[in-house]
Write a protein that holds these residues in place. Structure first.
Motif, PDB file in Angstrom:
ATOM      1  N   UNK A   1       8.256   8.018  -2.628  1.00  8.79           N
ATOM      2  CA  UNK A   1       6.778   7.668  -2.262  1.00  8.79           C
ATOM      3  C   UNK A   1       5.982   7.214  -3.259  1.00  8.79           C
ATOM      4  N   UNK A   2       5.511   5.404  -2.882  1.00 15.31           N
ATOM      5  CA  UNK A   2       4.490   5.833  -3.935  1.00 15.31           C
ATOM      6  C   UNK A   2       3.386   5.096  -2.805  1.00 15.31           C
ATOM      7  N   UNK A   3       1.557   5.166  -3.508  1.00 17.32           N
ATOM      8  CA  UNK A   3       0.643   4.717  -2.619  1.00 17.32           C
ATOM      9  C   UNK A   3      -0.341   4.404  -3.058  1.00 17.32           C
ATOM     10  N   UNK A   4      -0.653   2.895  -3.274  1.00 22.14           N
ATOM     11  CA  UNK A   4      -1.602   2.529  -3.432  1.00 22.14           C
ATOM     12  C   UNK A   4      -3.430   3.088  -3.437  1.00 22.14           C
ATOM     13  N   UNK A   5      -3.545   3.195  -5.347  1.00 25.28           N
ATOM     14  CA  UNK A   5      -4.813   4.446  -5.188  1.00 25.28           C
ATOM     15  C   UNK A   5      -5.918   4.566  -3.289  1.00 25.28           C
ATOM     16  N   UNK A   6      -6.197   3.083  -3.396  1.00 23.30           N
ATOM     17  CA  UNK A   6      -7.064   3.024  -2.307  1.00 23.30           C
ATOM     18  C   UNK A   6      -6.464   3.847  -0.844  1.00 23.30           C
ATOM     19  N   UNK A   7      -5.384   4.117  -0.564  1.00 23.31           N
ATOM     20  CA  UNK A   7      -4.308   5.175   0.633  1.00 23.31           C
ATOM     21  C   UNK A   7      -4.140   6.429   0.239  1.00 23.31           C
ATOM     22  N   UNK A   8      -3.868   6.456  -1.204  1.00 22.43           N
ATOM     23  CA  UNK A   8      -3.608   7.626  -1.313  1.00 22.43           C
ATOM     24  C   UNK A   8      -4.301   9.180  -1.027  1.00 22.43           C
ATOM     25  N   UNK A   9      -3.652   9.924  -0.410  1.00 21.50           N
ATOM     26  CA  UNK A   9      -4.020  11.138   0.218  1.00 21.50           C
ATOM     27  C   UNK A   9      -4.549  10.753   1.471  1.00 21.50           C
ATOM     28  N   UNK A  10      -4.578   9.610   2.381  1.00 26.96           N
ATOM     29  CA  UNK A  10      -5.350   9.514   3.249  1.00 26.96           C
ATOM     30  C   UNK A  10      -3.687   9.173   4.050  1.00 26.96           C
ATOM     31  N   UNK A  11      -2.711   8.719   3.772  1.00 29.96           N
ATOM     32  CA  UNK A  11      -1.364   7.315   4.153  1.00 29.96           C
ATOM     33  C   UNK A  11      -0.223   8.483   4.151  1.00 29.96           C
ATOM     34  N   UNK A  12       1.060   8.613   4.860  1.00 31.65           N
ATOM     35  CA  UNK A  12       2.032   8.678   4.749  1.00 31.65           C
ATOM     36  C   UNK A  12       3.170   8.158   4.924  1.00 31.65           C
ATOM     37  N   UNK A  13       4.014   7.755   4.439  1.00 28.37           N
ATOM     38  CA  UNK A  13       4.890   7.293   5.115  1.00 28.37           C
ATOM     39  C   UNK A  13       5.870   7.477   4.817  1.00 28.37           C
ATOM     40  N   UNK A  14       7.151   7.418   6.190  1.00 30.47           N
ATOM     41  CA  UNK A  14       8.121   8.175   6.028  1.00 30.47           C
ATOM     42  C   UNK A  14       9.658   6.887   6.853  1.00 30.47           C
ATOM     43  N   UNK A  15      10.598   7.382   6.701  1.00 34.22           N
ATOM     44  CA  UNK A  15      11.769   7.010   7.365  1.00 34.22           C
ATOM     45  C   UNK A  15      12.426   7.619   8.534  1.00 34.22           C
ATOM     46  N   UNK A  16      12.764   6.773   9.208  1.00 38.69           N
ATOM     47  CA  UNK A  16      13.796   7.738  10.116  1.00 38.69           C
ATOM     48  C   UNK A  16      14.396   7.040  10.646  1.00 38.69           C
ATOM     49  N   UNK A  17      16.103   7.295   9.980  1.00 38.83           N
ATOM     50  CA  UNK A  17      17.039   6.725   9.947  1.00 38.83           C
ATOM     51  C   UNK A  17      17.912   7.144  11.084  1.00 38.83           C
ATOM     52  N   UNK A  18      17.857   8.179  12.057  1.00 44.36           N
ATOM     53  CA  UNK A  18      18.024   7.983  13.547  1.00 44.36           C
ATOM     54  C   UNK A  18      17.317   6.309  14.626  1.00 44.36           C
ATOM     55  N   UNK A  19      17.125   6.724  14.052  1.00 43.23           N
ATOM     56  CA  UNK A  19      15.535   5.584  14.682  1.00 43.23           C
ATOM     57  C   UNK A  19      15.395   4.185  14.503  1.00 43.23           C
ATOM     58  N   UNK A  20      16.057   4.329  13.049  1.00 45.34           N
ATOM     59  CA  UNK A  20      15.600   2.817  12.475  1.00 45.34           C
ATOM     60  C   UNK A  20      14.484   2.918  12.399  1.00 45.34           C
ATOM     61  N   UNK A  21      12.956   2.912  11.958  1.00 45.04           N
ATOM     62  CA  UNK A  21      12.055   2.520  11.953  1.00 45.04           C
ATOM     63  C   UNK A  21      11.422   3.560  10.961  1.00 45.04           C
TER      64      UNK A  21
ATOM     65  N   UNK B   1       0.964  -1.374   0.315  1.00 48.44           N
ATOM     66  CA  UNK B   1      -0.130  -0.212  -0.036  1.00 48.44           C
ATOM     67  C   UNK B   1       0.990   1.571   0.176  1.00 48.44           C
ATOM     68  N   UNK B   2       2.099   1.281   0.599  1.00 47.97           N
ATOM     69  CA  UNK B   2       3.086   2.373   0.362  1.00 47.97           C
ATOM     70  C   UNK B   2       4.626   1.855   0.535  1.00 47.97           C
ATOM     71  N   UNK B   3       5.183   2.726  -0.548  1.00 47.43           N
ATOM     72  CA  UNK B   3       6.801   2.695  -0.672  1.00 47.43           C
ATOM     73  C   UNK B   3       7.433   3.681   0.027  1.00 47.43           C
ATOM     74  N   UNK B   4       8.713   3.195   0.402  1.00 47.62           N
ATOM     75  CA  UNK B   4       9.615   4.152   0.588  1.00 47.62           C
ATOM     76  C   UNK B   4      10.487   3.952  -0.190  1.00 47.62           C
ATOM     77  N   UNK B   5      11.068   5.106  -0.901  1.00 45.35           N
ATOM     78  CA  UNK B   5      12.608   4.741  -2.204  1.00 45.35           C
ATOM     79  C   UNK B   5      13.613   5.345  -1.379  1.00 45.35           C
TER      80      UNK B   5
END
Length: 114
Positions: free
Chosen positions: A57-77, A48-52
């Motif tokens: 980022x890319x999102x499936x149409x079903x969640x686009x505009x509602x979901x946000x993917x993110x990455x925190x390198x300092x916390x490795x999450x 449903x969500x991809x972080x390159x």
């Protein structure tokens, strides 16, 4: 072998929000394109969500505009902010590399009531 631990799921009313987190040992999250997946009852697991690595980022149409993917390198999450949740978002949510190269974690259950 990477291991993923997902957290942050729960029961929420339609229109509500949740923030999911994914933790992994080592450098898997930092050096691979990552994704969030979900599997609803009786359905196949879907991405449903991809972080390159570029930060795109890319999102499936079903969640686009509602979901946000993110990455925190300092916390490795890896995180997934989910807003305006709908009953059809009810599923077990997982993280993995884009293409699901590693063993699946246990996931975290998200239940959205109408």
């Amino acid at each position: 072998q990477a291991q993923f631990v997902e957290s942050g799921g729960g029961l929420v009313q339609a229109g509500g929000s949740l923030r999911l987190s994914c933790a992994s040992s080592g450098s898997t999250l930092r050096f691979n394109p990552m994704a969030w997946y979900r599997q609803a009852p009786g359905k196949q697991r879907e991405s449903i969500a991809r972080f390159y690595l570029s930060g795109n980022t890319e999102y499936a149409p079903s969640v686009k505009g509602r979901f946000t993917i993110s990455r925190d390198n300092t916390k490795n999450t890896l995180s997934l902010q989910m807003n305006n949740l709908k009953p059809e978002d009810t599923a077990v949510y997982y993280c993995n590399t884009e293409g699901a190269a590693f063993k699946w974690g246990r996931g975290t259950q998200v239940t959205v009531s109408s």
